[in-house]
Design a protein around this motif. Structure first.
Motif, PDB file in Angstrom:
ATOM      1  N   ASN A 148      20.580 -15.166 -17.353  1.00  0.00           N
ATOM      2  CA  ASN A 148      20.660 -16.604 -17.128  1.00  0.00           C
ATOM      3  C   ASN A 148      19.600 -17.268 -18.000  1.00  0.00           C
ATOM      4  O   ASN A 148      18.470 -17.476 -17.585  1.00  0.00           O
ATOM      5  N   ILE A 151      17.047 -20.353 -17.192  1.00  0.00           N
ATOM      6  CA  ILE A 151      15.875 -20.312 -16.315  1.00  0.00           C
ATOM      7  C   ILE A 151      14.600 -20.544 -17.131  1.00  0.00           C
ATOM      8  O   ILE A 151      14.337 -19.847 -18.106  1.00  0.00           O
ATOM      9  N   TYR A 217      12.110 -13.488 -12.381  1.00  0.00           N
ATOM     10  CA  TYR A 217      12.776 -14.535 -13.167  1.00  0.00           C
ATOM     11  C   TYR A 217      12.885 -14.131 -14.638  1.00  0.00           C
ATOM     12  O   TYR A 217      13.892 -14.425 -15.303  1.00  0.00           O
ATOM     13  N   VAL A 220      15.806 -11.577 -14.891  1.00  0.00           N
ATOM     14  CA  VAL A 220      17.116 -12.195 -14.708  1.00  0.00           C
ATOM     15  C   VAL A 220      17.496 -13.059 -15.904  1.00  0.00           C
ATOM     16  O   VAL A 220      18.660 -13.103 -16.312  1.00  0.00           O
ATOM     17  N   SER A 221      16.501 -13.728 -16.479  1.00  0.00           N
ATOM     18  CA  SER A 221      16.819 -14.635 -17.581  1.00  0.00           C
ATOM     19  C   SER A 221      16.948 -13.927 -18.920  1.00  0.00           C
ATOM     20  O   SER A 221      17.787 -14.277 -19.743  1.00  0.00           O
ATOM     21  N   PRO A 251      16.039 -19.371  -5.504  1.00  0.00           N
ATOM     22  CA  PRO A 251      17.165 -19.708  -6.403  1.00  0.00           C
ATOM     23  C   PRO A 251      17.292 -18.734  -7.565  1.00  0.00           C
ATOM     24  O   PRO A 251      16.288 -18.309  -8.152  1.00  0.00           O
ATOM     25  N   ASN A 252      18.507 -18.333  -7.869  1.00  0.00           N
ATOM     26  CA  ASN A 252      18.859 -17.447  -8.994  1.00  0.00           C
ATOM     27  C   ASN A 252      18.398 -16.002  -8.807  1.00  0.00           C
ATOM     28  O   ASN A 252      18.541 -15.194  -9.721  1.00  0.00           O
TER      29      ASN A 252
END
Length: 850
Positions: A148, A151, A217, A220-221, A251-252
C-alpha cells in the motif's frame, strides 16, 4: 450416560458440607458431608463433579473435574460463572472426534475428568479418525501480494501515538506518553531514510508497540519484511499474543502477517507424540505424565502454533515430546506436513514481521548451518526470510547472546555418554543383523569399534587428568604451547571418532538393506542415525576449538559441585567486529533497550553500546527519558557504617546480613535481595533465615526455574526472593509484588574471568586502564541499571533500594561518578548509617508510603 453435578462447599455446625445439584438446574439436589462424597460417588460411576472452589481445599482431586487441566489444554473461558465455564468447555470439546473416547478412557487416570470428557465426546457428531485432527489448526500464512504505497509512515505514527490518537481507542486504560510518541517517530524516520539507530527508552514507556507500529507500516507499504528479536521467549510470546493484537486494530494493519519462530526444541514433535502415546497405552508412563499427555493430544487439535511453551508440562514429558535436531528426519518424516516447527519456518518466509529471540537470530547468522544441507531446491539451513528491517529489543543483552551462539564447547564426559549409547545400539543391531549378513564381517566391525572405543576412553581420561593438573580455579585459559597441546589432544579424539562414524554408518546401511521391515528395525535405524548426528556435532565443536585464532579465547570451565560439568570452550573476543559483519544486507538495524546509555564526559554516552553492538560512528543514537518520577517514587539508601566490600570479607558479610535481616523484619514481603555470588547468598541465609520464620523465602538455586519462583512470589504477600544473576534483569514485579530491593554488591564480573580479561585487553589496546574504562566499568553500570529497573515498573509504583556497597558513593573510585550520573534523572542517593535507614523505613511504613 452419567450426569454433570455442581458442588458448592460451605461450613455448617463445624462440619464441611457440599451442596450438589445437576447442571443447569437451580433447585438444590442434595447436601452431604465432604467425607461422605467418595461413598456417594462410588455408586455413580459415570457422573462427574465440578466444584466452585479450589480442589486442594476440599480434597476432591480424584472425584472433581480438574478445571486447571481444561484451562491449560482445552479452553480458557473468560466467564467467572461456573455454569458458563462448563457450557464453554462442552461447546469446544463436542467438536472433537468421538473416536477420542477410547483413548481418553485408557490414559486419563482422574475419574472425574475422564467421565466429563467421555460425557461430552459421546455427544460429538464428528466420526472422522482423531489422528486426522492432530495439529489441523496450525496457522499457515500466505505472502502479501501487493503493498500500500499510499501509506505515509510518519503521518501514520502521528495519528496513532499523538495525544488523543488512535491508540487511545485501541488500548483500554491507555495514557498518552511523550516518550512513546518520540520513540515511534525516531524509528519511523530511521525506517524511511534507511539508517541504523540506537535508542534508549525508559521502563514503562510502551516501547514494544512504539517500534512495532512504524515497522509494520513500513512492511505493509513497501512490501519488505522485518525481524523483531528479543532476549527471552517470554517477551516473544507477549509481543505476539498482546501487542500484535493491538497493532491489528490500527488502520491498514488488519491483515498484517506476523509469525513467531523459536528453536525446534520448543515445538511438539508429532512422531514423538505417537511414541509416547504407545508408552502410555502400555502403562509405561506414570499417572501424572499420562494425564498431561492426554492434555497435549487435546491441545494439539486446537493449537495454532504447536508451541509447547504455552503448556504446563513436567520437564521429562516436555523433553520426550519436543523436537531436536538429532532426532529430526525432516522431509523423510511422515508428519512433515504438520510439523509445527517447519510450518512456522514456512510462515516466517511469508510474514511481514517475524518475531524471534537473540539465540535463534544468531543461529541464522552462524553461517546458517543449523539444519544441514539444502533439500529440493530449498535452503533448509536458512531459518529466516531475506528481511530488510531488524529490530533488536533488549539490545544490551546482544553481546552475551552472540557469545553463546558463536562459542564452541567440548564436554569429555558427555562425549563418553554418547559413545556408550552408540556401543549399546550397535550391539543390539548386530544381534539382529547376524541373521542377514556374514557374521565374520560383523565380528570384524565390532572388534574395530571396541578397539576404537578403548583408545578413545584412554584419551578422554588422559585429557581430563591433564586439564585437572593445569587447573586454576573454576576456569583456566589456554594459549601458546598449552593451547597447541590441548588442540593436538582434541585432534586425536576427532580422528578416533571417525571409526565410530564409519561403523555406525555401516550399521545404518545394513539395516536399510534388510527387506523385511518392521517397527523394531525402523526404530534401531533411526536411533543409530540420531547418535551418529550427535557424534558429528561433537566433531564440529572440536573443529571449532581447533581452529581458534587470536580473535578467540579458549578456556576450560568446571563446576566444583559436578565433575561431569567439565568443558573446553572457545569464545569470540572481538564481538564488536563480529557484530558489525552480521547481516550486512539488512538496510535498517534498530537497537532498543532501557539501558544502552552510560555517562561519559565529552561524548553522547553511547560509546560502550556502539562497541558491544558493532555499530559504527555513523549510527544515530537517541536517549529518551522515562515517564516515571523518581524523586517521588524511589528512595535510595547506601549505609555508610558497613565495612568496605572485599571478596570473602567476614566483617562485610556480618554487617550486611544483619542489616538485611533488620530491614526485612520491617518491610516484610514484596522484597528481593540480589547477589552476584551464590556463596554470599548461602552464607547470608545461614545467618538470618532462622529469624525470618514469618516470611516465605524464595531461594534461587543454580538450576531453579525462575518462572516457578516468580509465580510463587506473586501469590504470596509474605514472599522474599533471594536471587543471583538471573534475577538482575527481565523480571517484572509491579506494585506490591516488589517494593524493596536490597543489592549486596555492585555487579562486577570477575576481571580474571577468561573472556572478560580477554575483552578488557581487546578494548584496552594502550593500557589495562583503558580497557577497564571502555568495557569493564560500563558493563557493570549497565548491569546495575538493569537491577535497579526491577523496582519501578509503573507510574503508581513506589519502592526502596538499599545498596550494601559503599563503593557506589566513594569519589576515589573512577567508576563511582560515572555510575551515579548514569542513574535515571531524579534519583537521589541518601548516604546515611544503618540505624537512620531503619528509622526511615519505619516512617515510610507508618505513613503507608511503603
Amino acid at each position: 450416560m452419567g450426569e454433570i453435578l455442581l458442588g458448592k462447599v460451605f461450613k455448617r455446625n463445624n462440619e464441611i458440607k457440599i451442596g450438589l445439584r445437576r447442571l443447569f438446574e437451580s433447585a438444590s439436589f442434595v447436601s452431604i458431608n465432604i467425607k461422605d462424597l467418595p461413598s456417594f460417588f462410588s455408586e455413580r460411576d459415570e457422573d462427574c463433579l465440578f466444584i466452585d472452589a479450589s480442589v486442594e481445599e476440599v480434597y476432591l482431586s480424584e472425584i472433581a473435574v480438574d478445571e486447571r487441566f481444561l484451562n491449560s489444554f482445552v479452553y480458557q473461558p473468560e466467564s467467572r460463572d461456573l455454569e458458563s465455564r462448563i457450557d464453554n468447555y462442552i461447546r469446544v470439546i463436542k467438536k472433537l472426534p468421538i473416536g477420542l473416547s477410547s483413548l481418553i478412557e485408557k490414559i486419563v487416570p482422574d475419574r472425574g475428568l475422564r467421565n466429563f470428557l467421555l460425557f461430552v465426546l459421546k455427544q460429538s457428531e464428528n466420526v472422522d479418525p482423531w489422528e486426522d485432527f492432530l495439529l489441523s489448526g496450525l496457522t499457515r500464512s500466505e505472502r502479501r501480494e501487493s503493498g500500500n504505497s499510499r501509506i505515509d509512515i510518519k503521518k501514520a505514527v502521528r495519528l496513532v501515538f499523538s495525544e488523543g490518537g488512535l491508540l487511545q481507542d485501541s488500548m483500554e486504560g491507555y495514557e498518552f506518553r511523550q516518550e512513546q510518541f518520540m520513540t515511534a517517530l525516531e524509528i519511523a524516520e530511521s525506517v524511511e531514510k534507511g539508517g541504523n539507530l540506537m535508542i534508549e527508552v525508559g521502563t514503562g514507556t510502551g516501547k514494544s508497540i512504539a517500534y512495532l507500529a512504524p515497522v509494520a507500516y513500513a512492511c505493509v507499504s513497501k512490501m519488505h519484511q522485518a525481524v523483531i528479536s528479543t532476549r527471552t521467549r517470554i517477551l516473544q510470546d507477549q509481543l505476539f499474543k498482546k501487542d500484535v493484537e493491538v497493532l491489528k486494530t490500527l488502520p491498514n494493519l488488519d491483515n498484517l502477517r506476523v509469525s513467531v519462530i523459536k528453536g525446534r526444541e520448543r515445538y511438539l514433535c508429532v512422531r514423538k507424540l505417537f511414541e509416547v502415546l504407545n508408552m502410555a497405552l502400555n502403562k509405561m508412563l506414570d499417572e501424572s505424565s499420562s494425564k498431561e499427555l492426554a492434555g497435549v493430544i487435546l491441545w494439539s487439535m486446537f493449537t495454532r502454533e504447536g508451541d509447547l511453551d504455552y503448556l504446563p508440562l513436567g520437564d521429562e514429558l516436555r523433553r520426550m515430546l519436543s523436537g531436536n535436531r538429532f532426532d529430526c528426519t525432516r522431509r523423510l518424516c511422515p508428519f512433515f506436513e504438520v510439523c509445527p516447527y517447519y510450518v512456522q519456518r514456512e510462515n516466517a518466509k511469508n510474514s511481514d514481521i517475524v518475531i524471534t529471540n537473540h539465540s535463534f537470530l544468531f543461529s541464522e547468522a552462524n553461517i546458517r548451518l543449523s539444519d544441514g544441507e539444502p533439500e529440493d531446491g530449498e535452503s533448509i539451513g536458512t531459518l529466516l526470510p531475506a528481511f530488510k528491517y531488524l529490530v533488536v529489543d533488549e539490545a544490551h543483552e546482544l553481546e552475551s547472546s552472540l557469545t553463546q551462539a558463536m562459542s564452541y564447547r567440548f564436554e569429555p564426559y558427555q562425549l563418553a555418554n554418547t559413545i556408550k549409547k552408540l556401543i549399546k545400539l550397535v550391539r543390539d543391531c548386530f544381534g539382529f543383523l547376524k541373521r542377514h549378513f556374514n557374521e565374520d564381517f560383523l565380528r570384524k566391525l565390532w572388534i574395530k569399534l571396541k578397539e576404537a572405543t578403548t583408545t578413545l576412553d584412554r584419551k578422554i581420561r588422559q585429557i581430563v587428568v591433564d586439564l585437572d593438573r593445569e587447573r586454576n580455579g573454576e576456569k583456566t585459559t589456554y594459549s601458546g604451547k598449552g593451547l597447541e597441546t590441548l588442540v593436538s589432544a582434541l585432534t586425536v579424539i576427532s580422528d578416533i571418532l571417525q571409526t565410530h562414524i564409519y561403523v555406525g554408518g555401516q550399521t545404518v546401511q545394513m539395516l536399510d538393506d534388510v527387506e523385511e521391515r518392521d517397527l523394531k528395525i525402523d526404530g534401531l535405524e533411526f536411533e543409530v542415525a540420531r547418535v551418529l548426528a550427535e557424534i558429528k556435532e561433537w566433531l564440529k565443536q572440536i573443529a571449532g576449538i581447533a581452529a581458534s585464532r587470536d580473535s578467540r579465547v579458549v578456556f576450560v570451565s568446571r563446576n566444583e559441585q559436578c565433575i561431569e560439568s567439565l568443558s573446553i570452550v572457545s569464545s569470540p573476543v572481538e564481538n564488536d567486529t563480529l557484530m558489525s559483519s552480521i547481516f550486512p544486507d539488512v538496510g535498517v538495524k534498530i537497537f532498543i533497550s532501557a539501558t544502552l546509555w552510560v555517562y561519559s564526559r565529552g561524548s553522547d554516552g553511547f560509546n560502550y553500546a556502539r562497541r558491544i553492538l558493532g555499530a559504527g560512528e555513523e549510527t544515530d543514537a537517541v536517549r529518551l527519558g522515562t515517564s516515571f518520577d523518581y524523586t517521588q517514587q524511589l528512595r535510595f539508601f547506601v549505609p555508610t557504617d558497613i565495612p568496605d566490600y572485599l571478596p570473602n570479607s567476614l566483617p562485610y558479610m556480618q554487617s550486611a546480613s544483619k542489616l538485611t535481616k533488620d530491614v526485612l523484619k520491617i518491610v516484610g514481603g514484596g522484597s528481593m535481595v540480589l547477589f552476584t555470588s551464590y556463596e554470599d547468598m548461602k552464607w547470608t541465609l545461614s545467618k538470618i533465615r532462622g529469624e525470618l520464620h514469618n516470611l516465605s523465602l524464595r531461594i534461587q538455586e543454580r538450576d531453579d526455574s525462575l518462572t516457578t519462583i516468580l509465580s510463587e512470589h506473586r501469590n504470596s504477600e509474605k514472599s522474599v526472593i533471594f536471587g543471583a544473576r538471573a534475577f538482575w534483569e527481565g523480571i517484572d514485579l509491579p506494585g506490591e509484588q516488589l517494593k524493596l530491593l536490597i543489592v549486596y554488591k555492585l555487579p562486577f564480573e570477575r576481571p580474571d574471568e577468561p573472556l572478560i580479561e580477554a575483552r578488557i585487553k581487546h578494548y584496552g589496546k594502550r593500557s589495562f586502564a583503558e580497557g577497564m574504562n571502555k568495557y569493564y566499568y560500563p558493563k557493570m553500570i549497565t548491569a546495575f541499571r538493569q537491577g535497579l529497573g526491577r523496582l519501578i515498573r509503573t507510574r503508581n509504583d513506589r519502592g526502596v533500594v538499599i545498596v550494601l556497597d559503599r563503593r557506589i558513593i566513594d569519589p576515589a573510585r573512577v567508576y563511582s561518578k560515572k555510575l551515579i550520573a548514569s542513574l535515571p534523572p531524579g534519583t537521589n542517593i541518601q548516604a546515611i548509617n544503618s540505624n537512620q535507614i531503619l528509622r526511615e523505613l519505619r516512617r515510610l511504613k507508618k505513613e503507608r508510603w511503603l
